[in-house]
Design a protein around this motif. Structure first.
Motif, short mmCIF file in Angstrom:
data_model
loop_
_atom_site.label_atom_id
_atom_site.label_comp_id
_atom_site.label_asym_id
_atom_site.label_seq_id
_atom_site.Cartn_x
_atom_site.Cartn_y
_atom_site.Cartn_z
N VAL A 178 102.77 -25.71 56.78
CA VAL A 178 104.01 -25.00 56.47
C VAL A 178 105.17 -25.56 57.29
CG1 VAL A 178 105.19 -22.77 56.68
CG2 VAL A 178 102.87 -22.88 55.74
N ARG A 188 102.14 -17.21 60.52
CA ARG A 188 102.02 -17.91 59.24
C ARG A 188 102.50 -19.37 59.36
NH1 ARG A 188 104.73 -13.10 55.51
NH2 ARG A 188 103.09 -11.55 55.83
N ALA A 189 102.88 -19.77 60.56
CA ALA A 189 103.45 -21.10 60.77
C ALA A 189 102.33 -22.11 61.00
CB ALA A 189 104.42 -21.07 61.95
N THR A 190 101.56 -22.37 59.97
CA THR A 190 100.52 -23.40 60.04
C THR A 190 101.19 -24.77 60.12
OG1 THR A 190 100.43 -23.65 57.65
CG2 THR A 190 98.98 -21.97 58.64
N VAL A 218 109.84 -18.87 59.33
CA VAL A 218 108.50 -18.47 58.91
C VAL A 218 107.85 -17.76 60.09
CG1 VAL A 218 107.59 -20.76 59.52
CG2 VAL A 218 106.25 -19.24 58.07
N GLU A 222 106.23 -29.03 55.99
CA GLU A 222 107.05 -28.91 54.78
C GLU A 222 108.48 -28.52 55.13
OE1 GLU A 222 107.25 -26.26 50.64
OE2 GLU A 222 105.53 -26.06 52.01
N SER A 223 108.63 -27.63 56.11
CA SER A 223 109.96 -27.19 56.51
C SER A 223 110.74 -28.32 57.19
CB SER A 223 109.84 -25.99 57.47
OG SER A 223 109.22 -24.90 56.82
#
Length: 432
Positions: free
Chosen positions: A379, A374-376, A370, A382-383
């Motif tokens: 996120v 965009r790597a909040t 990601v 979840e990964s």
């Protein structure tokens, strides 16, 4: 055989050369490493013999005079190197040519000019048979030409520079002769005429070597037309290392490493991804998080969750075998060290070739990627849950590890280098 290594003064690039230098040395060959004076201590820490050449002008000096452009150029590959990840049919001659003019003038010249004259002088004195240079140290090719030595690039990542060069030459061939401006060839050609004797004309080996040592398997390799690739297995070396006592014991719950490299803080304005947000998002998971973070970045953390251990440094090759997942920036050294362990990865790439490297790794099934902006925390959380919970990631990581282990070790490569040196070394050696 005498082998001369040379590198720009960047630890992460030089350190990938060390295992091959050790292999050559223990095979009985003489090895020297030519670097700017202030970088010599990094070489001697690796147990190698340093040769100080030129001055210690800091790399990135000119780009840092324009910090806004420098930050903008961080986002993936700048021109012309963006050409390596684009469809060749979409390339624009003027964009690629102008990109070359910029990076030659503002980057490659400033890295190489301070060391070139001294490097040539030392090569004429020492008469190496083989010169090995990392792909930004074009001075190595110039010195090899000056004495008739064989020479090669030792790639530290996928071959963005080589593929860009190949695509640039294709574009150039389609232009009228009056429009075939070539900033890289014009720059290196000047040195060829100055130091090359009867061979004083530009040839493509000055840009890509007589051959290139590549540390990636075919499934991930980026290749360029006209470049001869010689495979070699990556061996981790990160400089002086001490294993802390807390690593002696097996973790009591899954360990997740978070390491985003040193360039973001030592060279640029900081990490693009919000480390504090990521750590907070992992605080409710039944995992132990170990993050390597510069002290300047540690001071920015508002809170350190109970399941997080923050350290300034820990040897990755010692930490990663204890991990179940790794969050990293897809920097080549970090990525390659992780692959060999093997550990599933969550990549948050941003700088230079990291996005393209992460994209290729994702295609192997061992990496979730990601983009860093965009790597909040949500996120990334979840990964992490996915790679820990889905066995396919571990299997893919093991498969990818096996592909890398199938490559020849540096020790196994030594006889190949002996043969290639005999093939490319000029029968007439030059000393002036």
């Amino acid at each position: 055989m005498r082998v001369l290594f040379t590198s720009t003064p960047d630890k992460s690039l030089f350190q990938q050369m060390v295992p091959l230098a050790w292999a050559l040395r223990t095979a009985g060959h003489e090895v020297r490493v030519a670097v700017p004076p202030k970088f010599a201590e990094v070489v001697t820490q690796a147990g190698l013999t340093a040769v100080p050449v030129g001055s210690s002008r800091p790399i990135w000096r000119l780009p840092q005079l324009d910090p806004d452009r420098m930050e903008a150029d961080r986002k993936g590959l700048p021109d012309p190197y963006r050409a390596a990840e684009q469809d060749p049919r979409d390339l624009d001659w003027e964009t690629v040519r102008a990109g070359y003019a910029h990076v030659v003038g503002q980057w490659h010249k400033t890295d190489n000019f301070p060391m070139t004259a001294d490097l040539v002088e030392f090569a004429r004195h020492w008469q190496p048979d083989l010169v090995l240079w990392e792909p930004l140290a074009y001075a190595g090719a110039i010195a090899a030409r000056a004495v008739g030595a064989a020479h090669a690039r030792l790639l530290w990542s996928i071959d963005v520079l080589g593929l860009t060069r190949s695509r640039f030459l294709d574009l150039k061939a389609s232009r009228p002769a009056s429009e075939q401006s070539d900033p890289l060839a014009e720059w290196l050609g000047g040195y060829a005429r100055k130091y090359g004797g009867e061979d004083g004309e530009y040839t493509e080996d000055l840009a890509t070597g007589h051959f290139s040592i590549d540390q990636f398997p075919e499934s991930m390799r980026m290749t360029a037309d006209g470049v001869r690739y010689v495979p070699m297995r990556y061996v981790p070396y990160g400089g002086p290392a001490v294993v802390p006592k807390w690593l002696w014991e097996e973790p009591k719950r899954p360990r997740v490493a978070l390491t985003l490299g040193i360039a973001a803080t030592s060279r640029f304005a900081g990490h693009v991804a919000d480390v504090g947000d990521i750590l907070e998002s992992l605080s409710d998971l039944d995992v132990e998080v170990v993050t390597t973070l510069a002290e300047s970045e540690q001071r920015k953390l508002k809170r350190i969750p109970d399941n997080v251990r923050v350290v300034s440094y820990v040897p990755l090759h010692a930490l990663l075998p204890t991990c179940s997942a790794v969050i990293n920036h897809a920097g080549p050294g970090t990525f390659l060290t992780t692959v060999l362990n093997p550990v599933p990865q969550i990549a948050v790439p941003w700088d230079f070739d990291e996005p393209e490297l992460a994209r290729r790794a994702s295609g192997q099934g061992a990496v979730l990627s990601v983009r860093a902006d965009r790597a909040t925390g949500a996120v990334v959380r979840e990964s992490v849950v996915r790679v820990l919970g889905e066995p396919s990631f571990k299997r893919a990581a093991q498969d990818l590890r096996d592909q890398f282990l199938a490559l020849p070790t540096p020790n196994e490569l030594v006889p190949v280098l002996e043969e290639l040196t005999a093939e490319f070394r000029s029968p007439v050696r030059r000393s002036e």
